[in-house]
Design a protein around this motif. Structure first.
Motif, PDB file in Angstrom:
ATOM      1  N   ASP A 165      -6.887   4.866   3.811  1.00 33.69           N
ATOM      2  CA  ASP A 165      -6.075   3.822   3.994  1.00 33.69           C
ATOM      3  C   ASP A 165      -6.562   2.405   3.488  1.00 33.69           C
ATOM      4  OD1 ASP A 165      -4.691   4.676   7.269  1.00 33.69           O
ATOM      5  OD2 ASP A 165      -4.300   5.043   5.098  1.00 33.69           O
ATOM      6  N   GLU A 166      -8.218   2.156   3.637  1.00 31.39           N
ATOM      7  CA  GLU A 166      -8.806   0.908   3.071  1.00 31.39           C
ATOM      8  C   GLU A 166      -8.682   1.010   1.529  1.00 31.39           C
ATOM      9  OE1 GLU A 166     -12.542   0.712   5.814  1.00 31.39           O
ATOM     10  OE2 GLU A 166     -12.924   0.043   3.578  1.00 31.39           O
TER      11      GLU A 166
ATOM     12  N   ALA B  99      -6.581   2.896  -0.397  1.00 32.99           N
ATOM     13  CA  ALA B  99      -5.611   2.760  -0.777  1.00 32.99           C
ATOM     14  C   ALA B  99      -4.808   1.302  -0.941  1.00 32.99           C
ATOM     15  CB  ALA B  99      -4.348   3.497   0.145  1.00 32.99           C
ATOM     16  N   GLU B 100      -5.313   0.534  -0.009  1.00 39.07           N
ATOM     17  CA  GLU B 100      -4.824  -1.105  -0.213  1.00 39.07           C
ATOM     18  C   GLU B 100      -5.683  -1.572  -1.370  1.00 39.07           C
ATOM     19  OE1 GLU B 100      -4.922  -2.684   4.122  1.00 39.07           O
ATOM     20  OE2 GLU B 100      -4.858  -4.656   2.723  1.00 39.07           O
ATOM     21  N   LEU B 101      -6.670  -1.371  -1.199  1.00 40.21           N
ATOM     22  CA  LEU B 101      -7.905  -2.096  -2.166  1.00 40.21           C
ATOM     23  C   LEU B 101      -7.269  -1.856  -3.750  1.00 40.21           C
ATOM     24  CD1 LEU B 101     -11.493  -1.724  -1.276  1.00 40.21           C
ATOM     25  CD2 LEU B 101     -10.318  -3.665  -2.702  1.00 40.21           C
TER      26      LEU B 101
ATOM     27  N   ASP C 168      -4.466  -0.685  -4.620  1.00 42.29           N
ATOM     28  CA  ASP C 168      -3.028  -0.757  -4.677  1.00 42.29           C
ATOM     29  C   ASP C 168      -2.598   0.653  -5.075  1.00 42.29           C
ATOM     30  OD1 ASP C 168      -0.576  -2.624  -6.646  1.00 42.29           O
ATOM     31  OD2 ASP C 168      -0.529  -2.266  -4.534  1.00 42.29           O
TER      32      ASP C 168
ATOM     33  N   ASP D 228      -0.387   4.028  -3.247  1.00 43.74           N
ATOM     34  CA  ASP D 228       0.422   4.456  -2.133  1.00 43.74           C
ATOM     35  C   ASP D 228      -0.169   5.441  -1.122  1.00 43.74           C
ATOM     36  OD1 ASP D 228       3.696   6.457  -1.798  1.00 43.74           O
ATOM     37  OD2 ASP D 228       2.405   5.374  -0.284  1.00 43.74           O
ATOM     38  N   PRO D 229      -0.421   4.710   0.047  1.00 39.50           N
ATOM     39  CA  PRO D 229      -1.150   5.611   0.995  1.00 39.50           C
ATOM     40  C   PRO D 229      -0.724   7.025   1.485  1.00 39.50           C
ATOM     41  CG  PRO D 229      -0.108   3.624   2.288  1.00 39.50           C
ATOM     42  CD  PRO D 229       0.036   3.702   0.860  1.00 39.50           C
TER      43      PRO D 229
ATOM     44  N   GLU E 236      -2.897  10.345   0.785  1.00 36.14           N
ATOM     45  CA  GLU E 236      -3.214  11.175   1.823  1.00 36.14           C
ATOM     46  C   GLU E 236      -2.743  12.521   1.410  1.00 36.14           C
ATOM     47  OE1 GLU E 236      -3.838   9.949   5.096  1.00 36.14           O
ATOM     48  OE2 GLU E 236      -4.319  11.996   5.742  1.00 36.14           O
TER      49      GLU E 236
END
Lengths: 321, 390, 255
Positions: free
Chosen positions: A285-286, A288-290, A292, A294-295, A299
């Motif tokens: 998740d971390e 994915a955010e960093l 950019d 799609d989480p 996954e």
């Protein structure tokens, strides 16, 4: 008989005659009894033998085979068939399924019916039946010394069961189907060991002892790997080699995220100071955010780790990417 | 267990019961041969024990199947051996040969005692008379000719009985000797070894009992008989032991694959029972004692003690031989790499106590027979009385 | 939940013992899925098959799955084995160490020799060789041990008297007396499975494809194909029993 002065000749051996008659009657009686007690059709290939054979085959098989298991447990079977345990029968670990199948076919079985559930061979000892390191086992068969294995993985509790890390139906989370994995030969160049090429034909290859070293064909990659973070591991730790005969086997590349997590997932029974460990969900998740991304997509991607961490293992350019 | 044995070999299948069976049939064959030496070949020195030999043979014969029935996993099906015999098997002969031999010995005894039974019938009354007549098959005539016919029948049956007795005991030897899978058993000589050994045990038991009973009942003993028995015992034991040793020595000399494991068997698990007891104490011992007795002029009492001791030792020797063959062959593994172990329990179904009972009962039965029809002493008393009259 | 290492070995159905007398024709139910009684082919048709077995000692890892599967499938009594696995360790002094702890039913727990001293090590699964000229059928006094028309050596449990002669006569140590039923017993090549188009329990269980059961006479059977391509050995061929169990990679030290 000779003439006698006393007694009637014929009566003198009457007792002998009686004995003979008695024995004759007994013999005939014996033969009659034997004929009566002897089964009809007795003899090689006769009716009696056929009846014995039919009796023998009337026994119900107890092992049902994985197709039968798959009738209800299709999902598990499919997963199982994709991975390295594809040749390990369900019933090898779970025991013969006849009672269980019958209970459910005639079912539904009662709550307290012992056949309702199959035993699950999850104990450490069960896995070690196959995977304990024994010097007599072929070197390329995956086998561990439990003590050394736990030391390597920094597992602190010696009673940790294998299934805490290895899903028995999907022990190595292979990315390729077994049947589609590349065939890999085990013979390599004669002159690497022999001064002169021996006068033997390749038909005799199966008799040659197997001497397999990755570096002999894959020098570049092995050389490059030696300078990377994971260089203390064997090639075969991640690249499974499933030997089919003396000449060939199948080689798997394993970039499956779940495989990486066997070592790198934070677990309560592991000492994670020496091996970098993460909580995979949080980590993904971390990042994915960093990055950019799609989480959900990240996954679902089985090769998620290699997106960023390939350089810890191999040079990207050597893999033809 | 030492070394490596196949997993199914840890358990010994043929127990002490199977040791007893050839031992008892050996006594049968040996006793019968001695009886026939008198009845057929007319060796007068054996006359005093001829009847005793014959009856002993029969009594032992009655009890021979007992250890087998005790051992069978399904004794209630024992008759299968005669209902659906597989004649390729050596063991299938057992049912028929045993039956035929039992009939032969029984009727030899019947003809032998017929005269005596007729006399008893004449003096008997009521139920006893009816039973005697029945056992005489209703034929109560007796005169010189019937007596002659009876003696002829006894001679004839004694003659026919010898080969049957040899088959009855020999087939057991063949049964072991033909098992190619077992390196301790497999030899063509086994048939002959068992027969010679059986004859030794038969002579030994007769000698032992003759001396023992006459001593207990304070009866006069025929020295001529004892001397004859002593010579026969010596001769046959030389034959038996020579054959047994020849067998082992030739394997030791040829040094084929099996010698390595047999050497370990003899020097290891079987050292005490085979080398120490069977060969030295119980073979060499009697050999020397009997040799001294036969070749030297010894005082009579000493010579007879030597005979008695030799007979006892040889009885043990033959039992040990059966043990060493039957059990020894199962101690070694067919992998040629190891040995298992066997010790019968005291109270097991096939244990020591049961074995003891099975061996003892025939002797007790003989004792009862002796009470009704005394075996010994009549001849000697008669000749002593006759001498006194003159 | 699965804390015990032993698989549950429950006693399943006992064999229904046919009467010793009387002939009866086999029931004519259809060939089966498990649960239905299979129809036995005619004796003549059966004699066109000849069952054989192959053991690949180069692939065996000594896991004992075959021993456990056989034991469960056939209700084999404790401490007796219809099949077992032997381990051979040959050290650098050419000493041979062989073991088979409880037939390898729980695999092997330790090595026999130290790794430095070991020259060669391998596993050899063993089972009844279903010999063509078997010693066991020759010596059975009551004809209880016999050859089926399709070449499987079987025991007629309703006829066997439990004398143990066959146990002594087998050069390979395959037979034993089942003390619970008082008769001799041994590998039946899972005859009840063969006639339901299944293969033997041990061959099914092996995770390494080290055991193959097949028809020696069918040119396309997997067994026949391997035998026609690879080199194999037999156990104790000098005994003259003409065994039908073939061993790939058979070492001289294996007896």
């Amino acid at each position: 008989m000779w003439a006698s002065s006393a007694g009637n000749n014929r009566n003198d051996h009457a007792h002998v005659t009686r004995v003979v008659i008695l024995l004759a009657i007994a013999t005939v009686l014996g033969l009659v009894i034997q004929a009566v007690l002897r089964p009809d059709g007795y003899g090689d290939g006769g009716e009696y033998q056929r009846a014995v054979l039919e009796d023998i085959i009337s026994r119900e098989p107890l092992h049902q085979g994985r197709e039968t298991c798959g009738e209800c447990h299709a999902g598990i079977l499919q997963t199982h068939q994709k991975d390295i345990h594809f040749d390990v029968q369900c019933e090898d670990c779970h025991g013969p399924g006849a009672e269980h199948v019958r209970a459910h076919r005639e079912g539904p079985p009662a709550e307290d019916d012992p056949a309702r559930l199959m035993p699950k061979e999850y104990t450490l000892e069960g896995c070690l039946f196959c995977h304990r390191r024994l010097n007599s086992r072929p070197a390329d068969f995956p086998q561990i010394d439990p003590v050394a294995h736990y030391e390597f993985l920094k597992v602190t509790d010696p009673k940790t069961r294998c299934i805490e890390c290895h899903d028995p139906h999907e022990p190595v989370f292979l990315l390729t189907r077994v049947a589609e994995a590349r065939t890999h030969p085990v013979i390599y160049e004669c002159v690497t060991c022999h001064e002169k090429r021996p006068q033997k034909s390749h038909h005799e290859a199966p008799d040659h002892p197997v001497i397999f070293a990755c570096a002999d064909c894959h020098q570049e990659i092995v050389g490059d790997f030696a300078g990377r973070r994971h260089n203390f591991m064997d090639c075969t730790a991640c690249h499974f080699f499933h030997r089919e005969n003396e000449v060939a086997g199948r080689i798997f590349k394993n970039g499956n995220r779940r495989f990486c997590l066997l070592c790198h997932e934070r677990k309560s029974f592991k000492d994670t100071e020496q091996v970098p460990a993460i909580d995979s969900k949080i980590h993904l998740d971390e990042f994915a955010e960093l990055l950019d991304l799609d989480p959900v997509e990240l996954e679902a991607d089985p090769r998620a780790c290699l997106k960023c961490h390939l350089k810890e293992v191999h040079a990207r350019k050597l893999l033809g990417r | 267990m030492e070394g490596f044995v196949f997993p199914n070999e840890v358990h010994v299948t043929w127990t002490v019961m199977i040791v007893l069976y050839p031992y008892i049939t050996g006594l049968v064959a040996g006793a019968f041969i001695v009886s026939s030496l008198y009845h057929l070949f007319g060796i007068q020195a054996l006359k005093p024990i001829a009847t005793f030999s014959l009856v002993s043979a029969f009594v032992f014969l009655l009890f021979a199947p007992l250890p087998l029935l005790n051992h069978l996993g399904r004794p209630e099906r024992a008759m299968n051996i005669m209902i659906t015999p597989n004649f390729r098997s050596a063991m299938s002969g057992f049912g028929f040969v045993y039956l035929i031999y039992a009939v032969i010995v029984f009727f030899e005894i019947w003809f032998h005692f017929r005269g005596m039974m007729v006399e008893k019938w004449r003096e008997a009354a009521g139920l006893k008379r009816k039973l005697l007549k029945l056992s005489l098959l209703g034929s109560t005539d007796r005169n010189e000719r019937t007596d002659a016919i009876d003696r002829m029948m006894v001679r004839g049956l004694a003659g026919v009985g010898i080969p049957v007795a040899l088959i009855l005991h020999g087939y057991v030897g063949f049964l072991f000797g033909s098992i190619k899978a077992n390196p301790w058993w497999s030899t063509p000589l086994m048939f002959i070894i068992f027969i010679f050994s059986a004859i030794v045990s038969g002579i030994a038991v007769l000698t032992f009992l003759y001396q023992f009973v006459t001593w207990r009942q304070r009866l006069p003993v025929s020295q001529r008989t004892l001397n004859a028995l002593g010579r026969l015992l010596w001769a046959f034991m030389i034959g038996a032991v020579s054959l047994e040793l020849m067998e082992v020595l030739s394997v030791a000399y040829e040094q084929t694959e099996r010698w390595a494991v047999l050497k370990e068997l003899i020097g290891g698990k079987l050292f005490v029972s085979y080398v120490v007891f069977q060969l030295f104490i119980c073979s060499l011992g009697p050999f020397l004692l009997l040799m001294a007795r036969t070749l030297l002029r010894l005082p009579q009492r000493l010579a007879n003690s030597f005979l008695f001791i030799s007979a006892a030792l040889l009885l043990i020797q033959v039992l040990l031989m059966r043990w060493n063959v039957v059990i020894g062959g199962q101690l070694l593994s067919k992998s040629y790499r190891g040995f298992t172990s066997y010790l019968p329990g005291l109270f097991d179904k096939e244990g020591i106590l049961v074995a003891g009972i099975i061996i003892i009962i025939p002797f007790l039965l003989l004792r009862q027979f002796d009470r009704a029809f005394p075996f010994f002493g009549r001849e000697e008393k008669a000749s002593a009385a006759g001498a006194a009259k003159r | 939940m699965g804390d015990n290492t032993d698989l549950n070995r429950r006693r399943f159905i006992q064999l229904a013992l046919a009467g010793a007398t009387g002939a009866f024709v086999g029931t004519l139910t259809a060939f089966g899925a498990p649960g239905e009684k299979p129809e036995l082919r005619s004796m003549q048709d059966l004699s066109k098959l000849e069952w054989g077995f192959l053991v690949d000692t180069t692939r065996c890892i000594g896991c004992g799955s075959c021993v456990r599967a056989c034991s469960a499938e056939n209700d084999v009594p404790d401490s007796f084995y219809r099949t077992w696995v032997e381990r051979y360790e040959i050290d650098k002094d050419h000493e041979v160490h062989v073991d088979s702890p409880q037939g390898a039913i729980e695999s092997f727990k330790t090595d026999q020799c130290e790794k430095q001293r070991l020259a060669k090590g391998f596993f050899v699964p063993k089972l009844c060789n279903h010999c063509r000229a078997s010693a066991c059928t020759q010596v059975c006094p009551v004809g209880a041990s016999f050859h089926s028309p399709d070449g499987v050596v079987l025991i007629d449990r309703s006829r066997c008297v439990g004398c143990g002669y066959c146990v002594q006569a087998c050069p390979y140590g395959c037979r034993y007396i089942d003390h619970d039923i008082g008769t001799a017993d041994k590998c039946t090549l899972c005859y009840h499975r063969l006639h339901r188009d299944l293969t033997t329990a041990c061959a099914t269980a092996c995770p390494r494809q080290a055991r193959i059961c097949g028809d020696l006479r069918a040119p396309d059977s997997p067994l026949r194909r391997v035998l026609d391509q690879r080199r194999y050995g037999l156990l104790k061929p000098e005994m003259g029993t003409d065994p039908k169990c073939y061993y790939l990679g058979l070492d001289l030290e294996v007896k």
